[in-house]
Design a protein around this motif. Sequence first.
Motif, PDB file in Angstrom:
ATOM      1  N   LEU A  30      -9.094 -13.505  12.336  1.00  0.00           N
ATOM      2  CA  LEU A  30      -9.761 -12.503  11.501  1.00  0.00           C
ATOM      3  C   LEU A  30      -9.481 -12.765  10.029  1.00  0.00           C
ATOM      4  CD1 LEU A  30      -9.348  -8.894  12.920  1.00  0.00           C
ATOM      5  CD2 LEU A  30     -11.440 -10.071  12.220  1.00  0.00           C
ATOM      6  N   ILE A  31      -8.195 -12.975   9.759  1.00  0.00           N
ATOM      7  CA  ILE A  31      -7.786 -13.155   8.363  1.00  0.00           C
ATOM      8  C   ILE A  31      -8.362 -14.444   7.799  1.00  0.00           C
ATOM      9  CG2 ILE A  31      -5.832 -13.623   6.866  1.00  0.00           C
ATOM     10  CD1 ILE A  31      -4.221 -11.639   8.480  1.00  0.00           C
ATOM     11  N   SER A  32      -8.194 -15.530   8.546  1.00  0.00           N
ATOM     12  CA  SER A  32      -8.599 -16.811   7.961  1.00  0.00           C
ATOM     13  C   SER A  32     -10.105 -16.868   7.752  1.00  0.00           C
ATOM     14  CB  SER A  32      -8.129 -17.977   8.831  1.00  0.00           C
ATOM     15  OG  SER A  32      -8.685 -17.834  10.135  1.00  0.00           O
ATOM     16  N   SER A  33     -10.858 -16.151   8.575  1.00  0.00           N
ATOM     17  CA  SER A  33     -12.306 -16.201   8.368  1.00  0.00           C
ATOM     18  C   SER A  33     -12.725 -15.327   7.200  1.00  0.00           C
ATOM     19  CB  SER A  33     -13.032 -15.762   9.640  1.00  0.00           C
ATOM     20  OG  SER A  33     -12.747 -14.401   9.889  1.00  0.00           O
ATOM     21  N   ARG A  34     -11.825 -14.447   6.755  1.00  0.00           N
ATOM     22  CA  ARG A  34     -12.219 -13.531   5.690  1.00  0.00           C
ATOM     23  C   ARG A  34     -11.527 -13.808   4.361  1.00  0.00           C
ATOM     24  NH1 ARG A  34     -14.023  -8.340   6.379  1.00  0.00           N
ATOM     25  NH2 ARG A  34     -15.271  -8.030   8.248  1.00  0.00           N
ATOM     26  N   ILE A  35     -10.590 -14.758   4.373  1.00  0.00           N
ATOM     27  CA  ILE A  35      -9.783 -14.923   3.171  1.00  0.00           C
ATOM     28  C   ILE A  35     -10.576 -15.566   2.041  1.00  0.00           C
ATOM     29  CG2 ILE A  35      -8.793 -17.211   3.606  1.00  0.00           C
ATOM     30  CD1 ILE A  35      -6.098 -15.887   2.763  1.00  0.00           C
ATOM     31  N   GLY A  36     -11.558 -16.384   2.393  1.00  0.00           N
ATOM     32  CA  GLY A  36     -12.325 -17.102   1.376  1.00  0.00           C
ATOM     33  C   GLY A  36     -12.920 -16.198   0.310  1.00  0.00           C
ATOM     34  N   PRO A  37     -13.787 -15.262   0.712  1.00  0.00           N
ATOM     35  CA  PRO A  37     -14.397 -14.390  -0.288  1.00  0.00           C
ATOM     36  C   PRO A  37     -13.364 -13.635  -1.137  1.00  0.00           C
ATOM     37  CG  PRO A  37     -15.503 -14.142   1.812  1.00  0.00           C
ATOM     38  CD  PRO A  37     -14.324 -15.029   2.056  1.00  0.00           C
ATOM     39  N   SER A  38     -12.287 -13.173  -0.482  1.00  0.00           N
ATOM     40  CA  SER A  38     -11.281 -12.416  -1.232  1.00  0.00           C
ATOM     41  C   SER A  38     -10.619 -13.277  -2.293  1.00  0.00           C
ATOM     42  CB  SER A  38     -10.213 -11.871  -0.286  1.00  0.00           C
ATOM     43  OG  SER A  38     -10.745 -10.833   0.476  1.00  0.00           O
ATOM     44  N   LEU A  39     -10.243 -14.493  -1.885  1.00  0.00           N
ATOM     45  CA  LEU A  39      -9.594 -15.376  -2.856  1.00  0.00           C
ATOM     46  C   LEU A  39     -10.544 -15.704  -4.006  1.00  0.00           C
ATOM     47  CD1 LEU A  39      -7.472 -17.950  -0.834  1.00  0.00           C
ATOM     48  CD2 LEU A  39      -6.710 -16.004  -2.194  1.00  0.00           C
ATOM     49  N   GLN A  40     -11.788 -15.956  -3.661  1.00  0.00           N
ATOM     50  CA  GLN A  40     -12.751 -16.306  -4.713  1.00  0.00           C
ATOM     51  C   GLN A  40     -12.905 -15.160  -5.702  1.00  0.00           C
ATOM     52  OE1 GLN A  40     -16.709 -17.341  -3.377  1.00  0.00           O
ATOM     53  NE2 GLN A  40     -17.435 -17.572  -5.486  1.00  0.00           N
ATOM     54  N   LEU A  41     -13.118 -13.958  -5.151  1.00  0.00           N
ATOM     55  CA  LEU A  41     -13.275 -12.796  -6.035  1.00  0.00           C
ATOM     56  C   LEU A  41     -12.029 -12.575  -6.881  1.00  0.00           C
ATOM     57  CD1 LEU A  41     -15.045  -9.949  -4.047  1.00  0.00           C
ATOM     58  CD2 LEU A  41     -15.941 -11.438  -5.832  1.00  0.00           C
ATOM     59  N   GLY A  42     -10.868 -12.666  -6.226  1.00  0.00           N
ATOM     60  CA  GLY A  42      -9.613 -12.427  -6.947  1.00  0.00           C
ATOM     61  C   GLY A  42      -9.425 -13.424  -8.071  1.00  0.00           C
ATOM     62  N   ALA A  43      -9.650 -14.709  -7.768  1.00  0.00           N
ATOM     63  CA  ALA A  43      -9.464 -15.739  -8.780  1.00  0.00           C
ATOM     64  C   ALA A  43     -10.447 -15.535  -9.930  1.00  0.00           C
ATOM     65  CB  ALA A  43      -9.649 -17.113  -8.161  1.00  0.00           C
ATOM     66  N   GLN A  44     -11.704 -15.281  -9.571  1.00  0.00           N
ATOM     67  CA  GLN A  44     -12.701 -15.070 -10.633  1.00  0.00           C
ATOM     68  C   GLN A  44     -12.319 -13.884 -11.513  1.00  0.00           C
ATOM     69  OE1 GLN A  44     -16.593 -16.683  -8.223  1.00  0.00           O
ATOM     70  NE2 GLN A  44     -16.746 -14.709  -9.221  1.00  0.00           N
ATOM     71  N   ALA A  45     -11.875 -12.798 -10.860  1.00  0.00           N
ATOM     72  CA  ALA A  45     -11.544 -11.601 -11.618  1.00  0.00           C
ATOM     73  C   ALA A  45     -10.370 -11.854 -12.554  1.00  0.00           C
ATOM     74  CB  ALA A  45     -11.219 -10.451 -10.673  1.00  0.00           C
ATOM     75  N   ILE A  46      -9.359 -12.567 -12.062  1.00  0.00           N
ATOM     76  CA  ILE A  46      -8.201 -12.862 -12.919  1.00  0.00           C
ATOM     77  C   ILE A  46      -8.619 -13.730 -14.095  1.00  0.00           C
ATOM     78  CG2 ILE A  46      -6.094 -14.238 -13.050  1.00  0.00           C
ATOM     79  CD1 ILE A  46      -4.928 -12.460 -11.365  1.00  0.00           C
ATOM     80  N   ILE A  47      -9.399 -14.761 -13.803  1.00  0.00           N
ATOM     81  CA  ILE A  47      -9.796 -15.671 -14.890  1.00  0.00           C
ATOM     82  C   ILE A  47     -10.620 -14.924 -15.934  1.00  0.00           C
ATOM     83  CG2 ILE A  47     -11.213 -17.686 -15.444  1.00  0.00           C
ATOM     84  CD1 ILE A  47     -10.332 -18.798 -12.667  1.00  0.00           C
ATOM     85  N   VAL A  48     -11.638 -14.197 -15.464  1.00  0.00           N
ATOM     86  CA  VAL A  48     -12.488 -13.470 -16.404  1.00  0.00           C
ATOM     87  C   VAL A  48     -11.660 -12.431 -17.179  1.00  0.00           C
ATOM     88  CG1 VAL A  48     -14.380 -11.803 -16.563  1.00  0.00           C
ATOM     89  CG2 VAL A  48     -14.593 -13.805 -15.089  1.00  0.00           C
TER      90      VAL A  48
END
Lengths: 375, 309, 340
Positions: free
Chosen positions: B89-107
Amino acid sequence: MENADENILEVKNLTIDFHTYAGTVKAIRDVSFHLKKGETLAIVGESGSGKTVTTKTIMGLLANNAEVVEGTVKYHGKNVLEMSEKELENMRGKDIAEIFQDPMTSLDPTMRIGRQIAEPLQIHKGYSREKANKQALEMLKLVGITNAEERINDYPHQFSGGMRQRIVIAIALVCYPEILIADEPTTALDVTIQAQILDLMKELQEKISTSIIFITHDLGVVAGMADRVAVMYAGKIVEYGTVDEIFYNPQHPYTWGLLNSMPTLDTRKGKLESIPGTPPDLLDPPTGDPFAARNPYAMKIDEQKEPPFFKVSDTHYAATWLLHPDAPHVDPPDAIKHRQEVYAERLKKGTINLGHIHSTGKTSFGADNDDAIGE
Amino acid sequence: MAKYLLKRIFYLFLTLFLIASITFFLMKLMPGTPLNNQAKLSPQQIKIIYEHYGLNKPVWQQYISYIVDAAHGNFGLSYQFSDQPVSYLISSRIGPSLQLGAQAIIVGVFFGIIVGSLSAIRKNTWIDGASTFISILGISIPSFVLAILLQYYLGLKLQWFPIADWGGFSYTVLPTLALAASPFAETSRFVRTEMVDVLGSDYIELAKAKGLSRTGIVWHHALRNSLIPLVTVIGPLAAAIMTGSMVVENIFSVPGIGEQFVKSILVNDYPTIMGVTMLYSALLCAILLLTDIVYGIIDPRIRISGNEG
Amino acid sequence: MEEKMNLAPDAFEPVSKKDELDDEKIVAPSRTFVQDAWRRLKQNKASFIALWILAIIFVVAFTSPITASHPNESNPNYANLPPKIPGVNINGLNGTSVVAGKRVDAYKQNHVPSKVHYTLGTDYLGRSLAQRILRGTLVSLLIGLFATLIDLIVGVGYGIVSAWKGGITDIVMQRIIEVISSVPNIVIMVLFMLVLKGGMLPIILAIAFNGWTTMARLTRAQTLQLKSQEYVLAARTLGESTFKIAIKHLLPNLSSVIIIQTMFTIPSAIFFEAFLSYIGIGIQAPTASLGTLISDGQKNFQFLPYQMWYPAIVLSVIMIAFNILADGLRDAFDPRTARR
């Protein structure tokens, strides 16, 4: 250069207010002095007497809430107070450099010291990074950093306080400025290091023939350094003269107090004298002589009228009513009397070569001549 | 340095172990079981289900096997989606979360630095006032309110970006903005304070005395000195983003960890809750360790002396 | 020049020196620390306005049990009525709403008697939104305040003990804090809420449990600093008990740090309450809090935006005001920043 007697820096009637929430602080009132090529002028006074504000004005680095009410600061005839920011930037570091009190905080902690020393060269002389670094290395050697080649890429925290002050001096002198302002350069250092730094400054002054304005509250440091001394109190200069005149023939009671509070080898009483009281509040300076409240020799006139400068010699002026012809003769403290006796003796022997002197007590009135520091 | 690093890594695992233990026993205290809504089952069925989830063994055995499994990244089976391993469950869902988190931190951090520095350089001007106010708004307006407003006005009304769901980059814009508000505000406030401090320091005064121009001072001295400490707040910012992601992912229907977590909470899916808790903690611990190391590398004062940190 | 010097004949008489001069005389008017901080706070206009806004919100919220006595009284006939203030004819406040592209008077459509009106409209159960917001604000404020109070007591106590004892105690206590802060705070709160189930007290405990570590850290740092100060040393040398020293010397000097941190904790507690209620594990229906109101309002946001706008605005205003006030207090209490 041109005329050895030329005043490279002339401060005239400088008056500066600071606008604070509590009101207007009259930090500097009618301060005038000059500086000649190659000489060292010491400005002495307690903290809050306006020494640092004076130097900041010369550098054009006054805080935003400061207002120059009156006066001029002329560097080679050009008024610093009217310079554009660009002109000021060109002057700072190249013509007039400054070193600060605390070497522990005055270096950028995240920049290698070599770069910090090279920086002024790149700005002012347009040197390439390489050339500037090379000269920085020379400078580092000159201020006595051992292993300069290795240490040039170190960061400030890897140096001791004394070493850091040497680096700060290197930064200040790397462009061979005409004037070096040293704002309490040794106050934050150990006593043994103090002497080293002072020696270094004297040595470098000869090598690169710079004039020094030496700000300090420590008269002891002044004796070995300065050619002339100006004593400041509550935003005003109260007495100025050659170093011998100030040390051995002081006229102002405040200078007496300062000298008296200085430990000397023959301080036998085991107790240091102090000047009673505190400096006045510059938010609301008292009328008359600001020193009157702390002056054991105060007279009625002191509380009514500010004393003008009275001439003691061509080079020596003091702003105290005691020098007025009508003033009663007062006995200075014993230690001061002793100093004045030494002075008289040395005068007779001719070991003092500065200006002819009027007998104490009988002084002529301070008419402005070329040398006068305004009134 | 190596010794310090080893010590830190040891503490990291100790911390994770403690968290795993605490969450395990907390979950044991919980009233709910996978059978919460199926009280009508026969004892036989219940026994089968308990065996299926390993709930029939004594608690200490469950604990040991949980810890051993957790160390292998296995958090058991989800109650919610029968028989789906939590790790899947986690591994299939971690992608979007990491992407959003990284983008949000960078921005957030990028614009935070710009606004914060401008604010400090132009202290007590209208620029300072305006950016201070924007930062206060960013800190004060809850992410879920902001997310709803963004979704409604930029998504529904103006139709600039997709309202919800997960597809290409354009789907990430609104959730990223909603998540970035808080790191932006925190960064700009932090940078402003630091920069004001730095600009008032003696070495800046010395730089002025050297004859550096205003821009030279900011560029060569002020910026670096005020940005180095920024590394230390990356950890807390990441934690704030994890918080925000739970509602923001929900609002924008992003198939991420945060959305999963909220769903699991509402249906008492304990294995998933524990799994996500461990994941979040491990992430945060790793980020904290990483920022410490980075800080040590970029700040010369720590780099050389190497002690503490 | 000589003329100017027209001096009185007695000008040169010595002034009798009165009393001994005070070497420690302080010329500036003396103010206590608190007075000084208050004066600086008043100068900060934004903070002062924020303080007043909060004062008003507090008064309104805390009198709401009287002024809004029926927040849960539902009236299905009056469901989803838009705001209506008699005599005001501005769209959004006149009881009209847009249905299928046309603006209609929702009150007339639902056959609401003409003397009945809802200032902020009603929700999907026909409950007065105004009343619910008032009571919801009270709930949110209470949770924020109590959570902060617990934070304060636990955090300050923990911090002082940790710093004062030092040694192994300090190390262990700091490790505990480290472990707690390695878990994202929202996760801690969620776990707490799962164990304790909904309701006001669990929320307060959950929020407090996650917040006290910051307070403890700050207090510890400050105490460590104070511990080495001469006056504390003097008190210890004179044999004062640790407890007395803590009360007499430490607390007053910690006060500024504590007050500032408190002011930042309250809005964050209010935020977390709203957050938990929003995702559905906080305050349980029918009790209203700003979080549940926003959560409810969000469902209808597209058609009845006022249902979310009003609680969202109230929540945001409270948060903004607290944050501005906290900023102002920090500047006021920290003379280092104040002079800038």
